[in-house]
Design a protein around this motif. Structure first.
Motif, PDB file in Angstrom:
ATOM      1  N   LYS A  41      -5.292  -7.536  -3.350  1.00 57.98           N
ATOM      2  CA  LYS A  41      -5.697  -6.539  -2.357  1.00 57.98           C
ATOM      3  C   LYS A  41      -5.528  -7.051  -0.927  1.00 57.98           C
ATOM      4  O   LYS A  41      -5.949  -6.373   0.018  1.00 57.98           O
ATOM      5  N   TRP A  86      -7.363  -7.288   4.335  1.00 59.12           N
ATOM      6  CA  TRP A  86      -8.037  -7.199   3.043  1.00 59.12           C
ATOM      7  C   TRP A  86      -8.495  -5.769   2.763  1.00 59.12           C
ATOM      8  O   TRP A  86      -9.106  -5.119   3.604  1.00 59.12           O
ATOM      9  N   GLN A  87      -8.155  -5.280   1.558  1.00 58.62           N
ATOM     10  CA  GLN A  87      -8.459  -3.895   1.174  1.00 58.62           C
ATOM     11  C   GLN A  87      -9.617  -3.798   0.191  1.00 58.62           C
ATOM     12  O   GLN A  87      -9.882  -2.719  -0.336  1.00 58.62           O
ATOM     13  N   GLY A  88     -10.311  -4.924  -0.041  1.00 60.51           N
ATOM     14  CA  GLY A  88     -11.417  -4.921  -0.987  1.00 60.51           C
ATOM     15  C   GLY A  88     -12.765  -5.063  -0.311  1.00 60.51           C
ATOM     16  O   GLY A  88     -12.932  -4.806   0.885  1.00 60.51           O
ATOM     17  N   SER A 131      -3.300  -7.228   1.812  1.00 57.68           N
ATOM     18  CA  SER A 131      -2.053  -6.616   2.246  1.00 57.68           C
ATOM     19  C   SER A 131      -1.361  -7.487   3.292  1.00 57.68           C
ATOM     20  O   SER A 131      -1.918  -7.765   4.358  1.00 57.68           O
ATOM     21  N   ILE A 188      -4.761   1.247  -4.207  1.00 60.21           N
ATOM     22  CA  ILE A 188      -5.473  -0.016  -3.977  1.00 60.21           C
ATOM     23  C   ILE A 188      -5.706  -0.799  -5.273  1.00 60.21           C
ATOM     24  O   ILE A 188      -5.499  -2.020  -5.311  1.00 60.21           O
ATOM     25  N   ILE A 192       0.842  -1.201   0.000  1.00 61.53           N
ATOM     26  CA  ILE A 192       0.000   0.000   0.000  1.00 61.53           C
ATOM     27  C   ILE A 192       0.872   1.245   0.000  1.00 61.53           C
ATOM     28  O   ILE A 192       1.716   1.427   0.885  1.00 61.53           O
TER      29      ILE A 192
END
Length: 359
Positions: A216, A236-238, A218, A188, A175
């Protein structure tokens, strides 16, 4: 017979006085940052039962710390994006140095001494260049910066010594951030987290990425088993509509394994792995989620999620003699062993993100 005072004076005169060690502080088992009831921040040393052995002030909120391998010296790191790393004599509380990253860098909250304690290594963001950096510092006074090398990716967060002592493994979270944008995540759609294995001179010896559909996820926090197997916790970035794996294992030279990938209880982690640890025998790995208020324990052979324990705002985690020890933002220290959670200690304070083993 000479008195003890006379004997020690003779040793001092001869330059033979015994070196200070962690035993002088009651052999603390863990370090943790925290926040007191009056709003002040501190670094604490805890016994293996969660008893407070010492506490020293910090200038702001801490994240993680690292202990010198032999001397009772700790380095406490600011919560990312942070700009202080305090070197503390844990016997006296004296601040031996306050390290600051170079212009254009910030710390990511983690660091580690080399096995002989001669160097301190720090994870950093070179935010103007959008690159991950490992800072290299003299591990003895005056703790000056002596170099740096690339981390092998973007957003290096946690970092550990390899089990064989020959280098590092770095969790490059993938990120990109910049102080001008606060804690906003700038990349992202294109992030590519990885595990990077590095020599102490910065040479990448192995690098691991997950499948593209998990780009996504991380990679943030690490644990190391004695055989060199690395456990990694992800964030998780989603979209949280899917049950995404949050824990993985990797042994150098092999493909990564994702744990409990088909278990619907993964959603209880709320897409967030806060800390990760192996049991002493390596047969279990555990992960905390402060967002989910749970600790999940998984079998390292089968990959199955075996037990789940609920504790609000739980995040700090390490191995104990019989299982795991965890800390919470409500001041609890608990042990998880034999499928049960039991409270070891309760204090009127807030423990921060990590319980760092002293040795």
């Amino acid at each position: 017979m000479p008195s003890r005072r006379g004997f020690l004076a003779g040793l001092l005169a001869a330059g033979m006085a015994p070196a200070a060690s962690w035993a002088d502080l009651g052999s603390p088992a863990y370090l943790s940052a925290g926040k007191a009831a009056d709003g002040s921040f501190f670094l604490a040393g805890l016994s293996d039962l969660g008893t407070l052995l010492f506490s020293h002030p910090l200038p702001g909120r801490g994240h993680a710390a690292t202990a010198h391998p032999t001397r009772p010296i700790a380095v406490a790191f600011a919560r990312r994006p942070g700009r202080f790393a305090d070197v503390i004599d844990c016997r006296t509380g004296a601040q031996l140095a306050r390290l600051g990253p170079p212009a254009g860098h910030h710390f990511y909250g983690h660091g580690v001494f080399t096995p002989d304690g001669s160097l301190l290594l720090t994870t950093e963001n070179h935010f103007e260049a959008g690159r991950g950096i490992i800072g290299v510092w003299d591990g003895t006074a005056p703790y000056r910066r002596i170099g740096s090398f690339a981390s092998g990716g973007i957003g290096p967060h946690d970092m550990m010594l390899r089990a064989d002592g020959t280098g590092l493994v770095v969790a490059n979270g993938g990120i990109d951030t910049h102080p001008d944008s606060g804690r906003a995540k700038l990349n992202i759609p294109t992030m590519r987290p990885n595990l990077s294995y590095l020599d102490f001179d910065g040479q990448v010896t192995e690098q691991v990425e997950l499948d593209a559909q998990l780009h996504k996820n991380s990679i943030r926090h690490l644990a190391m088993q004695t055989d060199g197997t690395v456990a990694f916790a992800m964030q998780w970035q989603g979209d949280l509509g899917a049950d995404v794996p949050i824990v993985g294992l990797h042994k150098p030279g092999s493909a990564p394994r994702l744990m409990a990938a088909d278990d619907p209880r993964l959603r209880n982690l709320n897409g967030y792995g806060g800390s990760i640890a192996f049991s002493t025998d390596g047969q279990q790995v555990a992960v905390t989620s402060p967002r989910g208020g749970v600790v999940q324990v998984m079998d390292t052979t089968s990959g199955a999620l075996t037990t789940e324990h609920h504790l609000p705002d739980v995040c700090g985690l390490s191995q104990s003699a019989d299982g795991f020890i965890a800390s919470s933002g409500s001041g609890e220290i608990v042990e998880i062993a034999k499928g049960r959670l039991s409270v070891l200690n309760q204090a009127e304070l807030r423990w921060d993100n990590h319980l760092i083993p002293v040795i």
